[in-house]
Each structure stands twice: as structure tokens, then as C-alpha cells.
Scaffold this motif. Structure first.
Motif, PDB file in Angstrom:
ATOM      1  N   GLY A  68       3.418   6.057  -5.310  1.00 45.68           N
ATOM      2  CA  GLY A  68       3.112   6.263  -6.725  1.00 45.68           C
ATOM      3  C   GLY A  68       2.265   7.507  -6.941  1.00 45.68           C
ATOM      4  O   GLY A  68       2.491   8.276  -7.891  1.00 45.68           O
ATOM      5  N   TRP A  69       1.310   7.716  -6.056  1.00 47.72           N
ATOM      6  CA  TRP A  69       0.499   8.932  -6.132  1.00 47.72           C
ATOM      7  C   TRP A  69       1.345  10.166  -5.843  1.00 47.72           C
ATOM      8  O   TRP A  69       1.245  11.183  -6.524  1.00 47.72           O
TER       9      TRP A  69
ATOM     10  N   ASP B 260      -4.392   2.404  -7.918  1.00 37.52           N
ATOM     11  CA  ASP B 260      -3.123   3.127  -8.003  1.00 37.52           C
ATOM     12  C   ASP B 260      -3.199   4.220  -9.074  1.00 37.52           C
ATOM     13  O   ASP B 260      -4.156   4.295  -9.848  1.00 37.52           O
ATOM     14  N   ALA B 261      -2.170   5.053  -9.081  1.00 40.55           N
ATOM     15  CA  ALA B 261      -2.176   6.223  -9.953  1.00 40.55           C
ATOM     16  C   ALA B 261      -2.233   5.819 -11.425  1.00 40.55           C
ATOM     17  O   ALA B 261      -2.955   6.422 -12.224  1.00 40.55           O
TER      18      ALA B 261
ATOM     19  N   TYR C  19      -6.167  10.406  -2.373  1.00 37.37           N
ATOM     20  CA  TYR C  19      -5.534  10.628  -3.675  1.00 37.37           C
ATOM     21  C   TYR C  19      -6.486  10.273  -4.819  1.00 37.37           C
ATOM     22  O   TYR C  19      -6.608  11.008  -5.792  1.00 37.37           O
TER      23      TYR C  19
ATOM     24  N   ASN D  77      -4.675   6.764   0.373  1.00 40.71           N
ATOM     25  CA  ASN D  77      -4.955   6.387  -1.016  1.00 40.71           C
ATOM     26  C   ASN D  77      -6.354   6.846  -1.442  1.00 40.71           C
ATOM     27  O   ASN D  77      -6.545   7.319  -2.561  1.00 40.71           O
TER      28      ASN D  77
ATOM     29  N   ASP E 228       1.899   2.099  -3.482  1.00 43.05           N
ATOM     30  CA  ASP E 228       0.853   2.810  -4.231  1.00 43.05           C
ATOM     31  C   ASP E 228       0.768   4.265  -3.787  1.00 43.05           C
ATOM     32  O   ASP E 228       0.583   5.164  -4.602  1.00 43.05           O
ATOM     33  N   ARG E 229       0.906   4.455  -2.483  1.00 46.82           N
ATOM     34  CA  ARG E 229       0.852   5.817  -1.974  1.00 46.82           C
ATOM     35  C   ARG E 229       2.011   6.637  -2.542  1.00 46.82           C
ATOM     36  O   ARG E 229       1.849   7.776  -2.968  1.00 46.82           O
TER      37      ARG E 229
ATOM     38  N   MET F  50       0.838  -1.204   0.000  1.00 50.32           N
ATOM     39  CA  MET F  50       0.000   0.000   0.000  1.00 50.32           C
ATOM     40  C   MET F  50       0.870   1.251   0.000  1.00 50.32           C
ATOM     41  O   MET F  50       0.529   2.260  -0.608  1.00 50.32           O
ATOM     42  N   LYS F  51       1.990   1.167   0.703  1.00 49.69           N
ATOM     43  CA  LYS F  51       2.907   2.312   0.727  1.00 49.69           C
ATOM     44  C   LYS F  51       3.442   2.596  -0.677  1.00 49.69           C
ATOM     45  O   LYS F  51       3.639   3.751  -1.061  1.00 49.69           O
TER      46      LYS F  51
ATOM     47  N   GLU G  99      -2.278   4.115   5.232  1.00 48.43           N
ATOM     48  CA  GLU G  99      -1.970   4.030   3.801  1.00 48.43           C
ATOM     49  C   GLU G  99      -3.251   3.998   2.976  1.00 48.43           C
ATOM     50  O   GLU G  99      -3.318   4.562   1.882  1.00 48.43           O
TER      51      GLU G  99
END
Lengths: 519, 426
Positions: free
Chosen positions: A28-29, B397-398, B324, B321, A25-26, A22-23, B317
Motif C-alpha cells: 500500500g505504501w 498503513d498509508a 515508510y 513499514n 500494508d507495505r 504486513m506485506k 515487512e
């Protein structure tokens, strides 16, 4: 009484690993937003984080020594400090954010950050490495996720959270600096192989570096050091001895750039020995060497209890006494290479000492040591003969030879003009992808707009062209985003030598003051 | 040949024929007529794969069932681990999984006291309505027009008559319907003090996520309190971090008497639902704990999954997310709406719950189809076909979010063509 078994009856998925994903992905944002920040915004964040790092340098130095039991607080504090502002100072003029226009080559170059960096930090230099990799990531507009060495996980998590908070306060998108709470080997392997990690910065033991390269993810890993240091009879013996001992005793020798084996010429032995003693070394007797070897390398492998401990502590464990003021142990040996474990990397203030009958033989010995371990890393040369320096460097499988300077700081760029670094590229000799000191430039690739070279095809004037900066378009709060600004894009000047020299002088001066040594 | 080991089909056509013959002809044909020839085969993360192998990004998520994506590895590992030790369990007895999950759920919801489990959303709603009748000794239930709370006996009567009349399950004498966003209408309905409960989705999903007006939900809750009516928040689609808070009612500053959660609570891999109630509402459990019984409600496997779902949703997390993803779509859909203002006329959003409005009575049906042809699966609102339900997952995800926007952009000309001439396009 029934027998109780408190082991979990159900297998719980490794929360650290799933959370780490998850980190990623975070991150990545975060990096999606940060990759569109302009240079001014980037440097504002970098400076803010450097300041936070500097402020807490002593706090984490003390914490790291307490948590790992390795090293010396004041030396760790110095390393932490050097990995904050002075590191940024060094790269102040290296613009990895703005596009470059080269009208002569009819080319425009646009920097593209790697993305998400997965970074390992070793137990020996936990905070300085974390600081250093954070600064590299921020300078190059990347996000970084740390997997600290388990022995240093608490201080690393705290430090990462502190730097993240400082970055966010300075306008960075949240999630640029994160740290795995519970590191483990399976977790590290899983994250290394994640397709969402763009590059691995591997510092640590050989197996870890090899795992990084085997993961399928692009990696910059550096191999172990084992620096041979040669002292020529023509060198100022006292100065050489002082530099070596200053270097070798620094942070109880946990840096991979520390001198490992001293090599000198037979006929010069007496003079050098006196100089070493005068500078604070204990030169071991034959019997002491036997004890030292047995304790330091039981079964031929390094006793990790020795890593980062003081000379007197090690002597006591090995079974002999030295006065507490002794800074390093020097162990005279007959052989070098595979048959003499004392010529391996020791990560402790123990310096093996071999003598040779000639310069050529000394060079051969140095190469024998590197053949065993330390290839691609560092060596040091003390002497005044430029031909010998050239021959020594040309013969050795290393990518940096520090001359008339302490090797630990010199190879890491703090007492030479090499780039300041806690990742010493060991290149192809050391089974690594980079052979120079790792810097932020290794975390950016460039998209090149290349015009037709034919003189009849003109390249247009780029001065009015909008640069790709748009914080608000990258998913961050408007207030956190830097305003897009057109950049003037002159061809990048190469460094501004004067300022950089001045800077290095300042770094050196600080180093001298803090170590009260001579370099 | 599609060989699944336990059974096999020669072709997708054969499967569709069997579905019509043995399963549900109306449903099967509906999608064929709509130009959506989807038969979901493999699934992974936020991706679905048709039997043909074509990949679709899932923005339907079955109303949040796949909040964490399909077959989330952590949840799959959790269920596998649970299967090595537990089964559904015996609903008559207390159990470690039910007690632990009930505690987890209650502690995630300030003010609540008990979690009463079911297997699906309708069952949880059923529990809530029965609980309200017990607690108030009143029979009437109020809900909003075009509301939706499930298809069981009591729950279906609270909803649109499309689903109740056909089964003669509408009960107008007991089930009162008031317009959404009209607090005065609710006040009129409750003022005789004979209504047990007012049930409302915090944001009505099947109605296309019309946003409650500022202060509306709070006003409804206040009216309920004044009239002795219990306020039931249906959180089936708005709970589980989808509004940016664990429970949608929290983000509106409410303190309901009961709330209902389902769908995503089972992580998309094991059905479980819950009606979470205050101490006062839960009093029937003291009088007769076995007054409501459900063999598959609160199955221990479901409890272990639900426990893990809540634990995962509480991680910083995940919370980061969600923010975001929400910010990303807020911005990029605003841009897209500006570029396609002829057909795309509005965005309703709270967190990762979005309704996209199109300027045509069947606008979202056409857009859903255009998106489907461009590799994105998002469903229109059954009760307002102007509105496309747009439900990104909390772990997106982004890169996938950007791909969704790119694919939507590519689908817009096709959507426009379908809206101008639906016959020819079909």
C-alpha cells in the motif's frame, strides 16, 4: 521410555498469514508512491525488471521443472522469456500512465491504478505467470503480492525477490513485488478478503477462482480450458497435424490453452491419422485407450501425477510402450462429454480424438465438450473455408478460436495477434468478469473529466495543465523518485499498427526458432 | 445503558461521577477541564472509540504501549494460546517462557548478557539502579533535569520534582540532576567518581522529545566510562523499532551498560518489562539470584507476548513499514509547518518518534484539544506543554497516515482560535 510428542504445546498464529498482511500494508505504501510516477519512469522500471526476468528465464525454467516435476525446461524458458521483453514490447504503445485529452469529446481521462493486486500463480506455469503478472502490475503502476502454488513456492519467492530488487534498483519504491513465503488455503482466503487488496488475479483450479469471486474483493479470475480443435477435410492435413502436435507437446501441455480434443470428419480419418503419425504422434489402439483412460482418470478424476509429464512416461505408466521420440499420445474415442473422461482437461500431452459424420455434428461435439468443462476459453479451427470458421466460432461458448495456428501459443497471443497473456479471460461463459486476454489495461480505471456537451460551453486548452506526477510527494526517497514533468497530452493514437505487426513477427520468429516447429 | 456484562452504567455522566467518587477525582476532572471528554470504550488497530461511539486515531499509544495497535490480532491470538497452557508462573523457578524470552531479548541487543524481568517500566528502572549500585558500590545516581523514569522509590527520585516532592520522595543528596544536552555538566557531576549510574532516555519523551545534539549521548557514555559510572539507556519509549532500529541506543552508536524496556514490550495486552544488562552488571545474580524478587515480574504470559513482539519487530515487512511511516510524516509535517508557520514552529523526529513544537507556552494543549475534536488523539508533553507528542505506530498503513494529516490540516484553524482566545474557545 516416556512417550514424546513433538507437536507444539501452544498454538502459534500463522506467521505466514500475519506477515502477508504486513506485506499488503507495505505494498500500500509502495503503490502510493508508484501511482505518481510518470510514464518515462514507469517504462524505465518495467524495462529493467523485464531484463532481470529475461536474464534469469533459463535459471527459473530449470528450477521450476525441478521443484514441480512438471513441464520441459526449454519450453518454460521460452515462456519466461516471452513474458519479459516481448510482453512489454506488445504494450509499449499502450500508455496507462499519462492523462488523455480528447478535445472532440470534451473529455480528459486520468488513469487511476487499482492499487494492491493479490495474484495467484499455478504450479503448471509458476514463473511465466509470475513474470507476466509482475509486468502487468508494473505497466499499470500497481503493486503485486504473489501467493504461489505450494509446489512452486521456492522458485516463485526467489524470482519475486529478484524482480523486486531490479525494480528498486531502477528507481521503484520498495515493496511493489512481494511473495508469500508459506502459502496455504486459509492464508489465501484471508488475503482475498482483505479490504486492503484492490483486485485479485486468480489463476488456478476452479475452486480457487470461485473463492476469489466469493471473497467480496473485485477479482479477475479465469476458468479452466479444454480446447476442442476441429480439422476440416479442406485443411492442409500435414500442416494442421504439425501445428497441433507442436502445440500439444509444448511444455508437456501444461498451458490451459492446449488442444484437448481433436475433432475431425469420419471420411477424412485415414488421411489425418497418417499426418498425425508423420508429425510425431502415437495413435493408440483400442486396448491402449482403455489403459490410458484407466490410468489418467481413475474414479473419473484426473490423475495429477500426469500433469506436465512426457508422452512416453505417461504411456509407460498406463501400461504400454511408445518410442521416446513420440511427442504426444492420440486417443481415439467414440463419445464426447460427460461419459468420456478423456474429453476433459488433461494438462498432459494426451489428445483425445473424436470423429463426426458432418461439420455440423463436429461443431455440436465441440460444444458438448465445452458444456462439460472449458466454457469461455479457447478452441481451434484448421481449414480454409471462412464460412465454416465463422459458423464454428459463432456456435461455441468460447471467446477465442485460433485459426490455422497452434492453439496453446495462439490463444495466449504468441502465434496470433491476440494479446500475449497467461490469463485467458473466460468471460461470462466461464463465470469470469473478463472475456479477453488479460492485460495491464484491466488493472487501471480512468477518472473522466467530462465537459458540458453543449457547444456554448467551451473546454479550455489543457496543454499547460500540470499532470499528476510527483514521485517525491509520494513518500519515497528523493533519489528514487522520477522528476515531475509536464506531459504533452495528445489524443492517444491507436497502436501504430506497423510496429506492432513487426513485433509480433519477431515474437513468432523467436518462438519458431526455439521450438524448431512450424506455426 | 452501557452494559458490560460484569458491570453497567446508565450513561457516560454516571461513569464520570463514579470515577470521581471511587477512582481518581483529580485525573478525571483534569480532562474535563481540558475539554477532552474521552472515556475509551472499544479499541481496534490504531483506532479508539469513545463511549459515545466517536472514533479517534490513536497517536498517543501510551508512549508506544500500542506500538502494534490496539488488540493486535496476532498478539491477541498469541496470548489466548498462551492462556490455554500457562499462567503467570512461579517466579522462584526457571521457566521455558522466561528462558526463551530472555534469550530472544539478549540476542537482539549486542553486548548484553542477561535480561532481568519486571512488570512495568518503573520496576525495570528500579532493577537497573539497584544493579548499578551493586556493581559500583556507589550510591549516587545522575539523570537529566526534566527526565522521567517512572514513579517507584528510586525511579521517581531520578525525575522531575513534580512527581517526587509531593510524596517526599525527592532525595537531592543521592540523586543528581544535570541539564540535557550539556555533557560538561555531566562531567562535573561525575568527576568525583562517586556516581553509580547515569540514566537517560535516549530521547526524553515526557520532556517532549528534544533531540540529543550530535555526539551528546556518545560523549555522556564516554564520560561515564572515564568516571567509572554505568550508563543506563532508558528505552521505554525509544526501543522496539520506534527510532527505526530495534533499540534507540543502537541508532546512536552507543553500547550502554544496561538498558530498560517496557510499555510496547507487552504489546499492550500483557504487562512486562525488562532490564537488560552486560555480564559485568549482572554479577549480583551469581552472588544472590534472589536478591531481587518480583511475583508479577517476568510473568510467563508476558514473556510469551514479549517474545512474539520482538519476533514481529524483526520482520523485514515491519522495518520497511516504519521507514515508510517515518518518511511520510517527515514530508507531510514539513509541508504543514510551512503552511501554518504562525503557530507550528518545529518538528523533532527520529523514526516514528515525533515532537511537534507550537509557538505558545501551552500550545500543545490547545492543539491536542483541536485534534481531539477532529478525531485524532495525541497528547502534549507533561513537562513541556509547547510540544505535542506525536507517536504513530509501526504498523500504520498509508491510508490511515493520510487521514491523520487530513484531520490535522482540518484542526489547524481551531487550534489557532484556541491559542488566541482559550477562554472563549472553551
Amino acid at each position: 521410555m516416556p512417550v514424546h510428542n513433538d507437536a507444539p504445546r501452544l498454538q502459534v498464529p500463522d506467521r505466514a498469514e500475519t506477515t502477508a498482511r504486513m506485506k499488503i500494508d507495505r505494498a500500500g505504501w509502495a503503490v502510493r508512491a508508484y501511482a505518481r510516477y510518470d510514464r518515462a519512469a514507469v517504462m524505465r522500471i518495467v524495462r529493467a525488471v523485464a531484463e532481470a526476468a529475461h536474464q534469469a528465464a533459463g535459471h527459473y525454467a530449470e528450477w521450476a521443472v525441478r521443484e514441480t516435476g512438471m513441464g520441459v525446461v526449454k519450453h518454460k524458458q521460452l515462456k519466461n522469456e516471452l513474458s519479459a521483453h516481448p510482453l512489454v514490447d506488445f504494450y509499449e504503445d499502450m500508455d496507462l500512465v499519462s492523462p488523455r485529452v480528447d478535445p472532440a469529446r470534451k473529455m480528459v481521462e486520468i488513469p487511476k491504478p487499482a492499487g494492491v493486486i493479490f495474484a495467484l500463480t499455478p504450479a503448471t506455469n509458476p514463473i511465466s505467470t509470475l513474470y507476466y503478472k509482475t509486468m502487468l502490475a508494473l505497466l499499470s503502476r500497481n503493486a503485486v503480492i504473489f501467493s504461489p502454488h505450494p509446489l512452486a513456492k521456492t522458485c516463485c519467492n526467489d524470482a519475486a525477490a529478484r524482480l523486486e530488487a531490479a525494480a528498486v534498483a531502477a528507481g521503484a519504491p520498495a515493496g511493489l513485488i512481494q511473495c508469500v513465503e508459506e502459502p496455504s488455503v486459509p492464508l489465501v482466503q484471508a488475503l482475498m478478503a482483505s479490504p486492503k487488496v484492490q483486485v485479485i488475479l486468480a489463476t488456478g483450479g476452479g475452486p480457487m477462482v470461485r473463492a476469489a469471486y466469493s471473497s467480496g474483493t473485485p477479482a479477475i479470475g479465469v476458468g479452466p480450458g479444454n480446447a476442442p480443435v476441429y480439422v476440416d477435410p479442406g485443411a492442409d492435413q500435414n500442416a494442421a497435424a504439425r501445428r497441433i502436435i507442436e502445440s500439444k507437446s509444448f511444455d508437456n501441455s501444461v498451458l490451459c490453452t492446449h488442444e484437448s480434443v481433436l475433432i475431425s470428419i469420419e471420411e477424412n480419418r485415414g488421411k489425418l491419422e497418417r499426418a498425425l503419425r508423420a508429425a510425431g504422434a502415437h495413435v493408440c489402439t483400442e486396448a491402449e485407450v482403455v489403459r490410458l483412460r484407466a490410468w489418467l482418470f481413475p474414479e473419473g478424476h484426473l490423475n495429477t501425477a500426469a500433469v506436465g509429464k512426457s508422452a512416453s512416461w505417461i504411456a509407460e505408466k498406463a501400461g504400454f510402450r511408445v518410442v521416446p521420440s513420440i511427442r504426444i499420445l492420440v486417443a481415439p474415442i467414440e463419445q464426447v462429454g460427460l461419459d468420456e473422461p478423456l474429453t476433459r482437461e488433461k494438462l498432459s500431452p494426451v489428445l483425445a480424438w473424436a470423429t463426426a459424420e458432418s461439420f455440423e455434428r463436429a461443431t455440436g461435439m465441440a460444444q458438448m465438450i465445452l458444456r462439460m468443462v472449458g466454457a469461455g476459453h479457447s478452441a481451434a479451427f484448421h481449414g480454409e473455408d471462412p464460412q465454416k470458421a465463422m459458423d464454428f466460432a459463432a456456435a461455441l461458448s468460447v471467446y477465442r478460436v485460433v485459426v490455422n495456428a497452434p492453439c496453446s501459443q495462439g490463444a495466449a497471443g504468441f502465434a496470433t495477434h491476440l494479446p500475449p497473456s497467461f490469463m485467458i479471460g473466460t468471460g461470462y461463459f466461464g463465470r469470469s468478469s473478463v472475456g479477453e486476454n488479460i492485460g495491464p489495461q484491466h488493472l487501471v480505471h480512468w477518472t473522466r473529466l467530462a465537459w458540458n456537451s453543449d457547444a456554448s460551453v467551451a473546454m479550455p486548452d489543457m496543454s499547460g495543465v500540470r499532470a499528476p506526477f510527483d514521485g517525491s510527494a509520494a513518500g519515497t526517497r528523493a533519489s528514487a523518485a522520477p522528476r515531475p514533468r509536464p506531459v504533452a497530452v495528445p489524443a492517444v493514437a491507436d497502436g501504430g499498427g506497423m510496429d506492432r505487426d513487426l513485433l509480433r513477427q519477431l515474437i513468432l520468429q523467436e518462438l519458431r526458432e526455439l521450438t524448431r516447429g512450424q506455426s | 445503558m452501557y452494559n458490560y456484562g460484569f458491570f453497567s452504567f446508565d450513561s457516560k455522566d454516571e461513569l464520570l461521577a463514579k470515577a470521581i467518587e471511587y477512582w481518581n477525582p483529580g485525573k478525571t476532572k483534569f480532562w474535563q477541564d481540558a475539554g477532552i471528554d474521552l472515556v475509551i470504550d472499544r479499541r481496534e488497530g490504531y483506532f479508539l472509540y469513545d463511549m459515545s461511539g466517536r472514533r479517534l486515531i490513536d497517536l498517543h499509544l501510551n508512549g508506544g504501549t500500542y506500538n502494534f495497535g490496539h488488540r493486535n490480532p496476532e498478539l491477541v491470538a498469541t496470548l489466548k494460546s498462551a492462556l490455554d497452557y500457562f499462567d503467570m508462573g512461579n517466579h522462584w523457578f526457571p521457566s521455558v517462557a522466561r528462558a526463551a524470552f530472555a534469550e530472544k531479548l539478549v540476542k537482539s541487543a549486542p553486548g548484553m548478557k542477561y535480561a532481568i524481568f519486571g512488570a512495568g517500566g518503573a520496576e525495570a528502572v528500579e532493577i537497573a539502579l539497584k544493579t548499578a549500585r551493586y556493581a559500583t558500590k556507589r550510591r549516587k545516581i545522575a539523570s537529566i533535569i526534566k527526565g522521567y523514569h517512572g514513579h517507584s522509590g528510586l525511579s521517581v527520585a531520578t525525575g522531575d520534582e513534580r512527581f517526587s516532592k509531593i510524596f517526599l520522595a525527592d532525595r537531592p543528596e543521592e540523586f543528581v540532576h544535570v541539564p540535557f544536552n550539556d555533557a560538561e555538566a555531566l562531567e562535573r557531576a561525575l568527576k568525583n567518581r562517586d556516581v553509580a549510574a547515569f540514566i537517560i532516555e535516549t530521547i526524553p519523551a515526557t520532556y517532549g522529545f528534544p533531540m540529543p545534539e550530535e555526539g551528546y549521548l556518545k560523549a555522556c557514555q564516554d564520560i561515564c566510562r572515564r568516571c567509572g559510572t554505568l550508563y543506563i539507556a532508558d528505552e521505554v519509549q525509544t526501543g522496539l523499532m520506534r527510532t527505526g532500529a530495534m533499540w534507540g541506543w543502537q541508532s546512536y552508536g552507543l553500547d550502554p551498560d544496561m538498558f530498560v524496556t517496557a510499555k510496547g514490550l507487552g504489546g499492550g495486552i500483557y504487562p512486562i518489562s525488562a532490564c537488560v544488562v552486560t555480564e559485568k552488571c549482572g554479577a549480583w545474580q551469581l552472588e544472590d539470584g534472589a536478591a531481587h524478587i518480583s511475583t508479577s515480574g517476568g510473568s510467563e504470559l508476558g514473556c510469551i507476548i514479549g517474545h512474539q513482539v520482538i519476533e514481529m519487530l524483526q520482520r523485514p515487512e515491519v522495518i520497511a513499514n516504519v521507514q515508510y511511516v517515518a518518511e511520510f510524516f517527515q514530508r507531510s509535517l514539513a509541508e504543514m509547518m510551512a503552511a501554518h508557520s504562525d503557530i507550528f514552529v518545529g518538528v523533532r523526529q527520529r523514526g516514528v518518534i515525533l515532537g511537534l513544537e507550537f509557538d505558545h507556552p501551552e500550545g500543545a494543549v490547545a492543539v491536542s484539544r483541536a485534534l481531539y475534536e477532529n478525531g485524532v488523539w495525541a497528547i502534549f508533553s507533561s513537562l513541556d506543554k509547547r510540544v505535542l507528542q506525536f507517536k504513530p505506530g509501526v504498523l500504520l498503513d498509508a491510508a490511515t497516515c493520510q487521514e491523520i494529516v487530513d484531520r490535522m490540516e482540518a484542526a489547524m484553524p481551531r487550534a489557532r482560535a484556541l491559542l488566541r482566545n482559550p477562554r472563549r474557545a472553551a
